[in-house]
Motif scaffolding. Sequence first.
Motif, mmCIF file in Angstrom:
data_model
loop_
_atom_site.group_PDB
_atom_site.id
_atom_site.type_symbol
_atom_site.label_atom_id
_atom_site.label_comp_id
_atom_site.label_asym_id
_atom_site.label_seq_id
_atom_site.Cartn_x
_atom_site.Cartn_y
_atom_site.Cartn_z
ATOM 1 N N HIS A 189 -14.532 -16.753 -6.989
ATOM 2 C CA HIS A 189 -13.496 -15.438 -7.128
ATOM 3 C C HIS A 189 -13.996 -15.800 -8.964
ATOM 4 O O HIS A 189 -13.108 -16.648 -9.544
ATOM 5 N N HIS A 210 -8.261 -2.066 -3.308
ATOM 6 C CA HIS A 210 -9.296 -2.183 -3.196
ATOM 7 C C HIS A 210 -10.316 -1.696 -2.280
ATOM 8 O O HIS A 210 -9.024 -0.496 -1.497
ATOM 9 N N HIS A 247 -17.730 -7.803 -3.765
ATOM 10 C CA HIS A 247 -16.669 -7.072 -4.026
ATOM 11 C C HIS A 247 -15.940 -7.121 -5.776
ATOM 12 O O HIS A 247 -16.336 -7.797 -5.851
ATOM 13 N N VAL A 248 -14.992 -5.743 -5.791
ATOM 14 C CA VAL A 248 -14.259 -6.211 -6.885
ATOM 15 C C VAL A 248 -13.112 -5.285 -6.309
ATOM 16 O O VAL A 248 -13.053 -4.211 -5.890
ATOM 17 N N ALA A 269 -20.130 -8.435 -10.951
ATOM 18 C CA ALA A 269 -17.996 -8.383 -10.749
ATOM 19 C C ALA A 269 -17.991 -9.584 -12.099
ATOM 20 O O ALA A 269 -16.641 -9.450 -12.756
ATOM 21 N N GLU A 270 -18.470 -10.431 -12.252
ATOM 22 C CA GLU A 270 -18.280 -10.642 -13.269
ATOM 23 C C GLU A 270 -18.950 -10.075 -14.757
ATOM 24 O O GLU A 270 -18.356 -10.523 -15.428
ATOM 25 N N GLY A 285 -13.463 -10.232 -8.741
ATOM 26 C CA GLY A 285 -14.714 -10.889 -8.791
ATOM 27 C C GLY A 285 -15.189 -11.232 -7.725
ATOM 28 O O GLY A 285 -14.615 -11.921 -7.932
ATOM 29 N N ILE A 342 -17.796 -7.012 -14.953
ATOM 30 C CA ILE A 342 -16.810 -6.573 -15.100
ATOM 31 C C ILE A 342 -15.908 -6.795 -15.171
ATOM 32 O O ILE A 342 -15.047 -5.894 -16.164
#
Length: 114
Positions: free
Chosen positions: A89, A64, A49-50, A6-7, A45, A9
């Motif tokens: 988050h 989402h 999950h994103v 996620a980071e 992120g 993205i």
Amino acid sequence: MAQQPAEHIVKTLAPALKTWRFRDRPVSEVIDRLRSAGAGLYVVGLDYHVGLLWNDSAKVWMCHSSYLGEAKVVCEDALTSPAMVSRYHVVGKLLEDGMMDAWMKGRALPTFIP
């Protein structure tokens, strides 16, 4: 890109100056930060999950692909969304100049690679 952490993205889609990280903080603190950042669309992120956060100035919505129960796309109150339960988050504001310039000129966004 969707298979990255996620980071990565968020770093691909949002400028560093409009990105915030929260570790072991309540969801309410994340929502309060988005309210102060202003209306708009954000990518969030989480641990696993994103999703997208939409601040419409009245409420912050978590949109989402739901993995809880029947698979579908949902938009729900971010403050009470089960998907927002996470130890981490990372939130970045979307549709800023760099992203819009790339889109308007048909350029690919460079994917963040550490």
